[in-house]
Scaffold this motif. Structure first.
Motif, PDB file in Angstrom:
ATOM      1  N   ARG A  24       7.531 -36.487   3.059  1.00  0.00           N
ATOM      2  CA  ARG A  24       7.212 -38.153   3.472  1.00  0.00           C
ATOM      3  C   ARG A  24       6.287 -38.204   4.037  1.00  0.00           C
ATOM      4  O   ARG A  24       5.479 -38.830   3.764  1.00  0.00           O
ATOM      5  CB  ARG A  24       8.506 -38.611   4.187  1.00  0.00           C
ATOM      6  N   SER A  25       6.154 -37.454   5.389  1.00  0.00           N
ATOM      7  CA  SER A  25       4.915 -37.697   5.939  1.00  0.00           C
ATOM      8  C   SER A  25       3.659 -37.110   5.551  1.00  0.00           C
ATOM      9  O   SER A  25       2.653 -38.081   5.695  1.00  0.00           O
ATOM     10  CB  SER A  25       5.234 -36.843   7.436  1.00  0.00           C
ATOM     11  N   LEU A  26       3.579 -36.054   4.892  1.00  0.00           N
ATOM     12  CA  LEU A  26       2.426 -35.741   4.086  1.00  0.00           C
ATOM     13  C   LEU A  26       2.005 -36.847   3.042  1.00  0.00           C
ATOM     14  O   LEU A  26       0.796 -36.932   2.972  1.00  0.00           O
ATOM     15  CB  LEU A  26       2.610 -34.386   3.549  1.00  0.00           C
ATOM     16  N   ALA A  27       2.905 -37.286   2.267  1.00  0.00           N
ATOM     17  CA  ALA A  27       2.660 -38.297   1.084  1.00  0.00           C
ATOM     18  C   ALA A  27       2.284 -39.466   1.835  1.00  0.00           C
ATOM     19  O   ALA A  27       1.071 -40.124   1.501  1.00  0.00           O
ATOM     20  CB  ALA A  27       4.101 -38.543   0.546  1.00  0.00           C
ATOM     21  N   ALA A  28       2.602 -39.779   3.251  1.00  0.00           N
ATOM     22  CA  ALA A  28       2.241 -40.831   3.815  1.00  0.00           C
ATOM     23  C   ALA A  28       0.620 -41.046   4.346  1.00  0.00           C
ATOM     24  O   ALA A  28      -0.275 -41.716   4.069  1.00  0.00           O
ATOM     25  CB  ALA A  28       3.059 -41.417   5.020  1.00  0.00           C
TER      26      ALA A  28
END
Length: 233
Positions: free
Chosen positions: A76-80
């Motif tokens: 989720r953090s990488l996608a954000a």
């Protein structure tokens, strides 16, 4: 300027460089993370008093679920971050192309402070605030729905309490949105005046010093800065 733009700016933002793909990945990853958290708590609560579940098995399964949840949290953090970078690159490229190809009449009729405000503070908001605010909204909504479902499954009477609370929250949200949008518009308008006055002062520094008008321009700059800071106080 008044009115509500709705979801159009956010949809336009997500339409840049596969924004919908990264946003969907981040949303699904967060949903999986929330499901993992609920599964962890459920497993621990049901396995502690279960004689058929040994302590090593209880701990191992709990750790496996926790590691999987951590992995999806990382996704989720990488996608954000990827969403913010790709969308910002696309918007910045479009902005530069528009500025470089704009006719001279555009620069004659548009204050330089407004242009500086668009390419500095506004782009900073697009780079840093918009992607994380979107995912924060999705995450908060997902967490609230998950908590409500768990509470309703355990104590169904909480549904009758949740309905008026949700209604009150929506009413307060509308009131906050109207006020926040008005303050943001005031901030954007007054900030361009500060940047425009600063650019004009720098460009005409020799003339200002020649006529000994430093104090007047300094006082004007302080007045514009106070006006810009007033929405925050």
């Amino acid at each position: 300027e008044t009115g509500d733009t709705g979801l159009r700016p956010y949809l336009l933002y997500l339409n840049q460089n596969k924004g919908y793909l990264y946003f969907s990945i981040a949303s699904l990853a967060h949903l999986t993370f929330v499901i993992g958290q609920v599964s962890q708590n459920t497993w621990m609560a049901s396995g502690v008093d279960n004689a058929l579940v040994s302590t090593p098995k209880l701990i191992v399964v709990y750790l496996i679920i926790g590691l999987c949840s951590t992995f999806f949290l990382l996704v989720r953090s990488l996608a954000a971050v990827t969403l913010g970078m790709e969308s910002s690159k696309s918007l910045f490229t479009q902005l530069l192309n528009s500025l470089f190809r704009a006719p001279m009449s555009f620069y004659d009729s548009t204050p330089i402070g407004r242009i500086l405000s668009r390419v500095s503070s506004d782009l900073s908001i697009v780079d840093l605030d918009v992607p994380f605010s979107l995912l924060l909204a999705v995450g908060a909504t997902t967490n609230a729905c998950a908590n409500l479902v768990v509470l309703a499954a355990i104590t169904w009477q909480v549904v009758f309490v949740s309905i008026p609370v949700i209604y009150l929250a929506l009413r307060l949200q509308r009131y906050y949105f109207a006020t926040a949008k008005a303050l943001m518009r005031i901030n954007g308008t007054t900030k361009s005046l500060v940047a425009n006055h600063l650019a004009e002062s720098v460009a005409g520094a020799m003339v200002i010093r020649a006529f000994e008008e430093e104090d007047r321009f300094f006082a004007k700059n302080l007045d514009l800065t106070d006006t810009n800071a007033s929405p925050f106080f």
